[in-house]
Scaffold this active site. Structure first.
Site, PDB file in Angstrom:
ATOM      1  N   HIS A   1      -7.455   0.629  -6.508  1.00 40.44           N
ATOM      2  CA  HIS A   1      -7.563  -0.336  -5.198  1.00 40.44           C
ATOM      3  C   HIS A   1      -8.365  -1.506  -5.722  1.00 40.44           C
ATOM      4  CE1 HIS A   1      -7.855  -1.562  -1.253  1.00 40.44           C
ATOM      5  NE2 HIS A   1      -8.996  -0.731  -0.679  1.00 40.44           N
TER       6      HIS A   1
ATOM      7  N   CYS B   1     -16.456   1.334   0.538  1.00 45.73           N
ATOM      8  CA  CYS B   1     -15.186   0.643   0.881  1.00 45.73           C
ATOM      9  C   CYS B   1     -14.882   0.691   2.163  1.00 45.73           C
ATOM     10  CB  CYS B   1     -14.217   0.789   0.109  1.00 45.73           C
ATOM     11  SG  CYS B   1     -13.531   2.454  -0.076  1.00 45.73           S
TER      12      CYS B   1
ATOM     13  N   GLN C   1     -10.421  -4.320  -3.235  1.00 41.41           N
ATOM     14  CA  GLN C   1     -11.739  -3.785  -2.957  1.00 41.41           C
ATOM     15  C   GLN C   1     -12.980  -4.283  -3.827  1.00 41.41           C
ATOM     16  OE1 GLN C   1     -12.524  -2.051   0.257  1.00 41.41           O
ATOM     17  NE2 GLN C   1     -14.522  -2.958  -0.462  1.00 41.41           N
TER      18      GLN C   1
ATOM     19  N   ARG D   1       0.895  -1.406  -0.020  1.00 41.11           N
ATOM     20  CA  ARG D   1      -0.101  -0.121   0.063  1.00 41.11           C
ATOM     21  C   ARG D   1       0.994   1.156   0.018  1.00 41.11           C
ATOM     22  NH1 ARG D   1      -5.438   1.235   3.521  1.00 41.11           N
ATOM     23  NH2 ARG D   1      -6.235  -0.031   1.908  1.00 41.11           N
TER      24      ARG D   1
ATOM     25  N   ARG E   1     -13.710  -9.038   1.910  1.00 39.10           N
ATOM     26  CA  ARG E   1     -12.048  -8.762   1.598  1.00 39.10           C
ATOM     27  C   ARG E   1     -11.425  -9.911   2.099  1.00 39.10           C
ATOM     28  NH1 ARG E   1     -10.219  -3.396   1.439  1.00 39.10           N
ATOM     29  NH2 ARG E   1      -8.497  -4.606   0.599  1.00 39.10           N
TER      30      ARG E   1
ATOM     31  N   ASP F   1     -17.235   6.912  -1.688  1.00 41.26           N
ATOM     32  CA  ASP F   1     -16.070   7.021  -1.062  1.00 41.26           C
ATOM     33  C   ASP F   1     -15.741   8.256  -0.210  1.00 41.26           C
ATOM     34  OD1 ASP F   1     -13.668   5.919   0.270  1.00 41.26           O
ATOM     35  OD2 ASP F   1     -12.631   6.172  -1.835  1.00 41.26           O
TER      36      ASP F   1
HETATM   37  N1  NVA Z   1     -10.184   6.554  -1.335  1.00 37.38           N
HETATM   38  C1  NVA Z   1      -9.731   6.160  -0.012  1.00 37.38           C
HETATM   39  C2  NVA Z   1      -9.613   4.704  -0.082  1.00 37.38           C
HETATM   40  C3  NVA Z   1      -9.414   3.823   1.227  1.00 37.38           C
HETATM   41  C4  NVA Z   1      -9.762   2.788   1.433  1.00 37.38           C
HETATM   42  C5  NVA Z   1      -8.244   6.411   0.120  1.00 37.38           C
HETATM   43  O1  NVA Z   1      -7.467   6.355  -0.802  1.00 37.38           O
HETATM   44  O2  NVA Z   1      -7.825   6.990   1.275  1.00 37.38           O
HETATM   45  N1   CP Z   2     -11.575  -0.338   2.362  1.00 33.24           N
HETATM   46  C1   CP Z   2     -10.041  -0.318   2.786  1.00 33.24           C
HETATM   47  O1   CP Z   2      -9.026  -0.712   1.982  1.00 33.24           O
HETATM   48  O2   CP Z   2     -10.051  -0.099   4.166  1.00 33.24           O
HETATM   49  P1   CP Z   2      -8.680   0.108   5.004  1.00 33.24           P
HETATM   50  O3   CP Z   2      -8.096   1.269   4.557  1.00 33.24           O
HETATM   51  O4   CP Z   2      -8.980   0.012   6.440  1.00 33.24           O
HETATM   52  O5   CP Z   2      -7.851  -0.919   4.620  1.00 33.24           O
END
Ligand code: NVA
Ligand code: CP
Length: 303
Positions: A131, A259, A134, A104, A287, A219
């Site tokens: 992502h 998500c 997800q 990540r 997930r 989101d």
């Molecule tokens: N769009 C959000 C998704 C988190 C799972 C982010 O990147 O923070």
């Molecule tokens: N939806 C998702 O990826 O959540 P986290 O940021 O908690 O991993």
């Protein structure tokens, strides 16, 4: 041999996705019936997280342990990555020791560089651009509640962000129609819009996007790394809140997905996320199951 990676939803074929989602549903039912299944014995997953996570971290770690393997969490604070060791060197070293790596990070190109130098499969655990993990859970959830998503109308309301981009890729791979409604200046990546022209409809109008939709998804308005833009975005995105009024334009049996983490009163009202059309808790649980299916596919361990 070059390993298979999962960096975007274009890394598997439509048929592979069909098999993978069916397998995720099967693995879920096995787990719920108490069946022990340990295909990852002695396998190790390394998990590099440069941003926070609850679901992704816990689901991958639980998936490995429940399937007989193990997982190690690596934050830049504790590894030499955080002190400037090149990604390429880290990829070469880690992939000589573990069986799979999830990453990540911020720039998608960094993930691609890591994958290029890795001898083992690399999974995108979220970048600024995509992502994909997800979406495996989202598609599994839709199928469990409503059957095939092929030919259905999905509405994406809000930021043209990493989740929106993965929905755009998913529209191509799972053959659904995607209506995206985002404010000017916050629309999805133009190159990607051009690649997905045939399956997406882009506008600034949330009502148009949601009208007759089978699934409505949104989101956060400010993603990780955009925290300082939060108040500016809250004003711009206010008309894009998914609330009961907006949901009333969708089909009466439309599902709502997010998500998570969610901000009640911002991108979604409490009555929608905590209401009868919301499937966010099943979506989050999936997930675990869909990533077990993904790991099984990439580790080549299907029995
Ligand atoms: N769009 C959000 C998704 C988190 C799972 C982010 O990147 O923070
Ligand atoms: N939806 C998702 O990826 O959540 P986290 O940021 O908690 O991993």
């Amino acid at each position: 041999m070059t390993p298979r990676h999962f960096l975007t939803l274009m890394d598997l074929s439509k048929d592979e996705f069909k098999t993978l989602i069916a397998r995720a549903i099967e693995l879920k039912s096995m787990q719920h019936s108490g069946v022990r299944y340990e295909p990852f014995k002695n396998k190790v997953l390394a998990m590099i997280f440069e941003k926070s996570s609850t679901r992704t971290r816990v689901s991958f770690e639980a998936a490995m342990v429940q399937c007989g393997g193990s997982a190690m969490f690596l934050s830049p604070r504790d590894t030499q990555l955080g002190r400037g060791e090149p990604i390429e060197d880290t990829a070469r070293v880690l992939s000589s020791m573990v069986d799979c790596v999830i990453v990540r990070t911020y720039a998608h190109e960094e993930l691609e560089r890591f994958a290029k130098y890795s001898k083992v499969p690399v999974i995108n655990a979220l970048t600024d651009m995509y992502h994909p993990c997800q979406l495996l859970a989202d598609i599994q959830t839709y199928i469990e509640y409503r059957g095939s998503i092929q030919g259905k109308k999905v509405a994406w309301v809000g930021d043209g962000n990493n989740m929106c981009h993965s929905y755009m890729r998913a529209a191509l791979q799972f053959d659904f129609e995607l209506a995206v409604a985002s404010p000017v200046g916050y629309q999805p990546n133009t190159d990607l819009v051009n690649q997905c022209r045939d399956s997406i409809n882009l506008s600034t109008d949330p009502i148009q996007a949601v009208t007759d939709a089978d699934l409505v998804s949104t989101d956060v308005w400010a993603s990780m790394g955009q925290e300082e833009e939060h108040s500016k975005r809250a004003q711009i995105f206010a008309p894009y809140q998914v609330n009961s009024r907006l949901m009333s334009f969708a089909k009466s049996d439309a599902l709502f997905m997010h998500c998570l983490p969610a901000h009640r009163g911002e991108e979604v009202s409490a009555e929608v996320i905590d209401g009868p059309q919301s499937v966010v808790w099943a979506q989050a649980e999936n997930r675990l199951h869909s990533q077990k299916a993904l790991l099984e596919f990439l580790l080549g361990n299907e029995e």
